[in-house]
Scaffold this motif. Structure first.
Motif, PDB file in Angstrom:
ATOM      1  N   TRP A 353       0.841  -1.194   0.000  1.00  0.00           N
ATOM      2  CA  TRP A 353       0.000   0.000   0.000  1.00  0.00           C
ATOM      3  C   TRP A 353       0.881   1.251   0.000  1.00  0.00           C
ATOM      4  O   TRP A 353       2.047   1.194   0.330  1.00  0.00           O
ATOM      5  N   PRO A 354       0.309   2.421  -0.326  1.00  0.00           N
ATOM      6  CA  PRO A 354       1.071   3.672  -0.201  1.00  0.00           C
ATOM      7  C   PRO A 354       1.529   3.883   1.234  1.00  0.00           C
ATOM      8  O   PRO A 354       1.034   3.268   2.164  1.00  0.00           O
ATOM      9  N   PRO A 394      -3.963  -3.273   8.229  1.00  0.00           N
ATOM     10  CA  PRO A 394      -3.982  -1.817   8.400  1.00  0.00           C
ATOM     11  C   PRO A 394      -4.783  -1.137   7.300  1.00  0.00           C
ATOM     12  O   PRO A 394      -4.761  -1.562   6.142  1.00  0.00           O
ATOM     13  N   VAL A 395      -5.495  -0.072   7.666  1.00  0.00           N
ATOM     14  CA  VAL A 395      -6.274   0.697   6.690  1.00  0.00           C
ATOM     15  C   VAL A 395      -5.878   2.164   6.677  1.00  0.00           C
ATOM     16  O   VAL A 395      -6.241   2.901   5.754  1.00  0.00           O
ATOM     17  N   ALA A 409      -4.459   2.414  12.092  1.00  0.00           N
ATOM     18  CA  ALA A 409      -5.816   1.927  12.341  1.00  0.00           C
ATOM     19  C   ALA A 409      -6.041   0.706  11.480  1.00  0.00           C
ATOM     20  O   ALA A 409      -5.571   0.647  10.335  1.00  0.00           O
ATOM     21  N   ASN A 410      -6.757  -0.272  12.030  1.00  0.00           N
ATOM     22  CA  ASN A 410      -7.023  -1.481  11.251  1.00  0.00           C
ATOM     23  C   ASN A 410      -8.497  -1.594  10.894  1.00  0.00           C
ATOM     24  O   ASN A 410      -9.321  -0.734  11.240  1.00  0.00           O
ATOM     25  N   THR A 437     -10.524   6.041   7.860  1.00  0.00           N
ATOM     26  CA  THR A 437     -10.029   6.112   6.482  1.00  0.00           C
ATOM     27  C   THR A 437      -8.739   6.910   6.357  1.00  0.00           C
ATOM     28  O   THR A 437      -7.859   6.554   5.577  1.00  0.00           O
ATOM     29  N   VAL A 438      -8.601   8.027   7.087  1.00  0.00           N
ATOM     30  CA  VAL A 438      -7.418   8.882   7.005  1.00  0.00           C
ATOM     31  C   VAL A 438      -7.035   9.299   8.416  1.00  0.00           C
ATOM     32  O   VAL A 438      -7.904   9.532   9.260  1.00  0.00           O
ATOM     33  N   MET A 439      -5.705   9.435   8.672  1.00  0.00           N
ATOM     34  CA  MET A 439      -5.232   9.820   9.996  1.00  0.00           C
ATOM     35  C   MET A 439      -4.138  10.877   9.889  1.00  0.00           C
ATOM     36  O   MET A 439      -3.466  11.005   8.860  1.00  0.00           O
ATOM     37  N   ALA A 440      -3.942  11.619  11.016  1.00  0.00           N
ATOM     38  CA  ALA A 440      -2.827  12.557  11.150  1.00  0.00           C
ATOM     39  C   ALA A 440      -2.434  12.603  12.616  1.00  0.00           C
ATOM     40  O   ALA A 440      -3.293  12.527  13.504  1.00  0.00           O
TER      41      ALA A 440
END
Length: 602
Positions: A353-354, A394-395, A409-410, A437-440
């Motif tokens: 994955w990226p 992982p997602v 996050a999974n 879906t997205v994290m920071a």
């Protein structure tokens, strides 16, 4: 407007043409009565001559000779003039369109005008000479653009835009300084570029889209690297000219209160002069360092992760080409493309994955197959290692700006945080209640921002941004609820006080983390979806990568806007201006400390 932007000729509703010198400190126009049988007008390149075409005659006036009668040339009765006319750039000659579709030429020291270029039986909106005078282009009302090259043996024109039709006809034409490219502005809101020195010049190689009104004027910069377009939508747009790059890119000049009628470059391309329906003439400073957003460039692949260099002079980006590239923010002319970093820096496994990384590539984290998270710390000369104790696929991933903390996050909504000094065991685990879906991660890794709750198949999708404080994992997170479409990117400012978010609604929002209940500041719509965000080390610039593979730099702090405004003005506001724009209830003060207080302040 003349090509050197020194002179403007305007025909108005009172059936008069007024001629102004732009650099005159007290401009008073020269007035010509054109109430009877007027057809067309043209200005010489230096603005010193104006030609007026009537039903039976052409008048040539000298701008400075106020008392002198014009030179007059009569037409043969069999020729009826059209609506387009142009001066030859180097010779004493005029080109004029005829209503039957032909183009005639008159040497200004000879009595006869002979139509020598046969077009097709329709009238023209505009015609123009190439810079060397060896070619002519004309735009007809049926949508076609005709191009005659006098160096060719054939007198037949090359026809562009056969498929456009009169609904998309061109209203403006301009040659590039080297005569290699013809730009056409159209009533369908587009600018089209035609390469004239290829095997098939009738093929349009680029369509510039972005205006929301008819394009009234186009002009190339003196170096040919940019084109300006003026539109009825009240804006001027600046476009880099690149034969091989078809991605959208533009800087907007806004300020006219009516449609923009004419534009021309001045001061070797450092300024632009425009004339508008609002009866104003405006000068625009083209110092591109003052434009926001700034267009950085077009990447070769979709950008999935991005971070500034610690010195703020470059941006590292990861893209779908399985490499990391570095964009220099102030490149020399010989280095205006991204630099490919060492292939040892990043090499993904098949189907990996990226990834995300911290500024300066201190830490690179990737999603690997078989429920693994891999990290590499090239600055510490550490090879890839796998984070320990990770459950599930992982997602989403995030790495703190200092590169010391990683969050993941999974698929089971579990969020885990690792200190990279001890990567074998997660420091914290948090169970979220919705798919992430997205994290920071904030600086120091104490705050996690994540997007969740978006279900595109739901009757009312409810995307939200959640703020989790790591040391308060048992306290419900704070939601930010200003979205109705999916969020694609998040980024914290270096001081951790601002969170930037962007997504499918094509807007960037800046949230004050100290006051999450307050509505965010919204940066103007981007035109396309944003895929990645990154703050500069000083927090003043926000880089946004879009799905069109471009990177744009935005001002992230409103305090910088005042500084930029003060660079462009010569005085502070009057009391009347203060009351109007700031408010009569506020005590007057100098907005720009370096400028004097205006003398009309009470």
């Amino acid at each position: 407007m003349s090509a050197d932007a020194s002179t403007i000729a305007v025909r108005s509703a009172d059936q008069k043409i007024r001629l102004w010198k732009i650099n005159n400190s007290k401009p008073k126009p020269r007035v010509f009565d054109v109430s009877k049988d007027f057809r067309a007008l043209a200005l010489s390149l230096d603005g010193k001559l104006i030609a007026l075409a009537f039903k039976n005659t052409i008048q040539r006036w000298h701008r400075e000779a106020h008392e002198k009668a014009p030179d007059a040339f009569e037409f043969a009765k069999r020729w009826r003039p059209g609506r387009a006319m142009a001066f030859h750039p180097t010779r004493k000659m005029l080109a004029l369109s005829y209503a039957n579709g032909n183009i005639g030429f008159r040497a200004l020291d000879q009595p006869e005008m002979t139509p020598i270029l046969q077009g097709h039986k329709t009238n023209y909106n505009v015609l123009t000479f190439s810079p060397d005078g060896m070619a002519v282009a004309a735009a007809s009302i049926d949508g076609k653009i005709l191009y005659w090259d006098f160096r060719r043996n054939s007198k037949e024109p090359i026809v562009f835009g056969k498929e456009l039709g009169n609904q998309n006809q061109a209203s403006a034409l301009a040659f590039s300084p080297d005569g290699q490219i013809l730009a056409s502005g159209h009533i369908d809101h587009t600018v089209r570029l035609w390469h004239l020195k290829v095997s098939d010049p009738a093929s349009c190689f680029d369509v510039l889209e972005g205006h929301t009104g008819s394009v009234r004027s186009v002009a190339f910069s003196p170096d040919g690297k940019a084109i300006a377009s003026a539109s009825q939508d009240r804006t001027i747009r600046l476009w880099p000219v690149n034969v091989y790059d078809k991605a959208p890119r533009t800087n907007n000049l806004e300020g006219h209160e009516g449609g923009v009628l004419a534009i021309a470059f001045r001061e070797e391309g450092k300024a632009l002069i425009s004339v508008g329906d609002d009866r104003t003439v405006r000068r625009w400073d083209l110092d591109t360092s003052k434009f926001y957003p700034k267009f950085l460039g077009t990447h070769q692949h979709l950008i999935s992760a991005m971070a500034f260099h610690p010195d703020g002079q470059a941006i590292d980006v990861a893209s779908d080409d399985q490499q990391i590239w570095s964009w220099v923010l102030n490149p020399s002319e010989s280095a205006d493309q991204p630099e490919l970093l060492s292939k040892k820096t990043w090499q993904r496994e098949d189907q990996e994955w990226p990834m995300v990384f911290s500024p300066g590539l201190r830490t690179i984290v990737s999603w690997a197959p078989y429920q693994r998270i891999r990290l590499w710390r090239p600055s510490y000369h550490q090879d890839f290692q796998v984070l320990g104790g990770y459950p599930g696929q992982p997602v989403a991933l995030a790495v703190s700006p200092d590169g010391q903390t990683v969050a993941s996050a999974n698929a089971d909504h579990m969020i885990q945080v690792w200190d990279l000094d001890a990567p074998h065991v997660a420091r914290h685990s948090i169970k979220h209640h919705e798919p992430v879906t997205v994290m920071a991660l904030s600086p120091g890794g104490q705050l996690v921002a994540l997007t969740a709750g978006y279900d595109p198949e739901a009757e009312k999708p409810n995307p939200r941004i959640w703020l989790w404080y790591i040391h308060k994992s048992k306290v419900e997170p704070n939601p930010l609820k200003d979205y109705d479409k999916e969020v694609l990117a998040l980024a914290f400012s270096p001081n951790g006080e601002t969170l930037a978010s962007a997504g499918f609604d094509r807007r960037i929002r800046l949230w004050d983390i100290r006051k999450p209940e307050v509505s965010p500041r919204v940066i103007k719509e981007q035109g396309v979806e944003v895929s990645a965000l990154a703050f500069s080390p000083d927090g003043e610039t926000l880089a946004a990568a879009s799905v069109d593979r471009t990177i744009r730099l935005h001002l992230a702090k409103t305090s910088r806007l005042a500084d930029l405004a003060c660079q462009r003005v010569v005085r502070n506001m009057t009391q009347v201006e203060w009351d109007r724009f700031v408010g009569a209830d506020f005590r007057y003060e100098r907005t720009c400390e370096a400028l004097p207080e205006h003398e009309r302040v009470e």
